[in-house]
Each structure stands twice: as C-alpha cells, then as structure tokens.
Design a protein around this motif. Structure first.
Motif, short mmCIF file in Angstrom:
data_model
loop_
_atom_site.label_atom_id
_atom_site.label_comp_id
_atom_site.label_asym_id
_atom_site.label_seq_id
_atom_site.Cartn_x
_atom_site.Cartn_y
_atom_site.Cartn_z
N THR A 141 44.48 35.02 42.67
CA THR A 141 44.02 35.01 41.28
C THR A 141 43.31 36.31 40.94
N ARG A 142 42.50 36.80 41.87
CA ARG A 142 41.79 38.06 41.65
C ARG A 142 42.79 39.22 41.52
N MET A 143 43.80 39.23 42.38
CA MET A 143 44.80 40.30 42.33
C MET A 143 45.59 40.25 41.02
N LYS A 144 45.93 39.06 40.59
CA LYS A 144 46.66 38.92 39.33
C LYS A 144 45.81 39.43 38.16
N ALA A 145 44.52 39.07 38.16
CA ALA A 145 43.63 39.52 37.09
C ALA A 145 43.49 41.04 37.10
N ALA A 146 43.43 41.64 38.30
CA ALA A 146 43.30 43.09 38.41
C ALA A 146 44.55 43.78 37.86
N ARG A 147 45.72 43.25 38.18
CA ARG A 147 46.96 43.86 37.67
C ARG A 147 47.06 43.72 36.15
N GLU A 148 46.64 42.59 35.64
CA GLU A 148 46.67 42.40 34.19
C GLU A 148 45.69 43.33 33.49
N ALA A 149 44.52 43.57 34.13
CA ALA A 149 43.55 44.51 33.56
C ALA A 149 44.15 45.92 33.50
N SER A 150 44.82 46.33 34.58
CA SER A 150 45.45 47.65 34.60
C SER A 150 46.56 47.73 33.54
N TYR A 151 47.31 46.64 33.40
CA TYR A 151 48.38 46.61 32.39
C TYR A 151 47.81 46.77 30.98
#
Length: 201
Positions: A141-151
C-alpha cells in the motif's frame, strides 16, 4: 481543510525546484519569489504529490505567525494517554478525547455482533484488524501511494516532456532503472523529485 504545519512540501518555478522542506519555510520562499516576475509557482505536498494552495497573503511575519498558530494548535491536540488531569485525578478510561477520528463504518449485523464480542469492543477490534492488515501488506500500500504521488507530480510538471508515457509505464511497473533512465534528459530537479516521491531509488 486546515493546513498541517508539520508536513513537508516542495515548490517549483517552472522546471526548477525553488525550495523544499517544512510548510512555513517553503511558504516564505514562495512569498519572496512571487514578488518577482516569472513563471508561476507550484507547491506540491511531498506525501501525496498533489498541488496545494498556500495562503501567502500579508507580510512574511503574517505568514510565519499563521503557520506558528497552526503548529501550536497541533501541539495542543497531542496527549499522552497516561497523563493525569491537572487536578491530580487519574485519567478516566474510555476513548481518548483527542487523536481519534470518528468515521462511519457500514457492516452487516453479524459483523457488528462479532465485533461487539471482541475484547475491548468494536473500536479496539477494528484498530487491531487494521494494524494486522497493514503488517501483512508487506509495504504494498505504501509503495502504491508513493508511485501515485510521483505520478501526480509528473502529470503536473512533465506531461509535455519527451517520453512521458514511457516514464509512467516504468513507474507503475516498479522498474527503477528504466524509470530513472527514461528521465535522464529531463530537467534534473523534476527527475530527482519524481524519484524521491516514487521511492524507487
């Protein structure tokens, strides 16, 4: 929604990073830069990657006082559960007055019955279940949130840069090397901030 004075943000002027750090520091840097002619300033929340609006009205002293007031209000809401009341009486049991966010949860009757039968009641059982799920999650979940933040960040600043679609594909594939390589010719401040937000390096 009131600003969280403890969060960190990053300000960009065009493709160049202007400032990064605590909300108050970046707000002051943006205020100073806003007085000059040039590209508009975009301020990004480092946690979500989203563009945020800061209240930069008034003087630098006004801005500092505004965020200091928010920080003081935040400190006032932090409590230690075992702290006694000022009159010396021990703190009563039950839900803490501060630090708990009430939200509506919709469950079936059998699920409410099961929760009610758990030690500590429904609220404690739900907190335990959430904590166990977070541990079992393995950081996904943390990794998904980080990728979405970068996106979100890249969509705001890099949508017109060459190879944008390939960069985004590499981002969501979790391919750190390809993600970095495909941004090699991009402005370094954009590239570095995108990598930081994505947590792929």
């Amino acid at each position: 929604m009131p600003e969280d004075p403890m969060r960190t943000v990053t300000a960009f002027v065009g493709v160049r990073r202007l400032a990064s750090g605590p909300l108050n520091d970046v707000a002051l840097a943006a205020k100073e830069r806003a007085a000059e002619e040039g590209d508009p300033i975009l301020i990004f929340d480092d946690r979500s990657g989203a563009v945020i609006d800061l209240d930069l009205r008034g003087t630098e002293a006004d801005i500092t006082a505004r965020f200091a007031e928010l920080a003081t209000a935040g400190d006032a809401t932090s409590t230690v559960e075992s702290r006694p009341d000022p009159d010396g009486a021990p703190r009563s049991r039950g839900r803490p007055k501060l630090g708990v966010i009430a939200r509506e949860v919709t469950l079936l009757p059998r699920q409410w019955e099961w929760l009610a039968s758990q030690p500590g009641g429904a609220s404690q059982a739900l907190r335990r279940l959430v904590d166990e799920a977070r541990r079992a999650d393995g950081g996904q979940t943390r990794m998904k949130a980080a990728r979405e933040a970068s996106y979100r960040f890249l969509s705001a600043l890099a949508g017109d840069l060459p190879g944008f679609e390939d960069v985004i594909r590499a981002l969501f594939a979790g391919d750190a090397d390809s993600f970095a390589d495909r941004m090699a010719e991009w402005p370094p401040d954009i590239r570095d901030h995108a990598l930081k937000l994505a947590a792929l390096t």
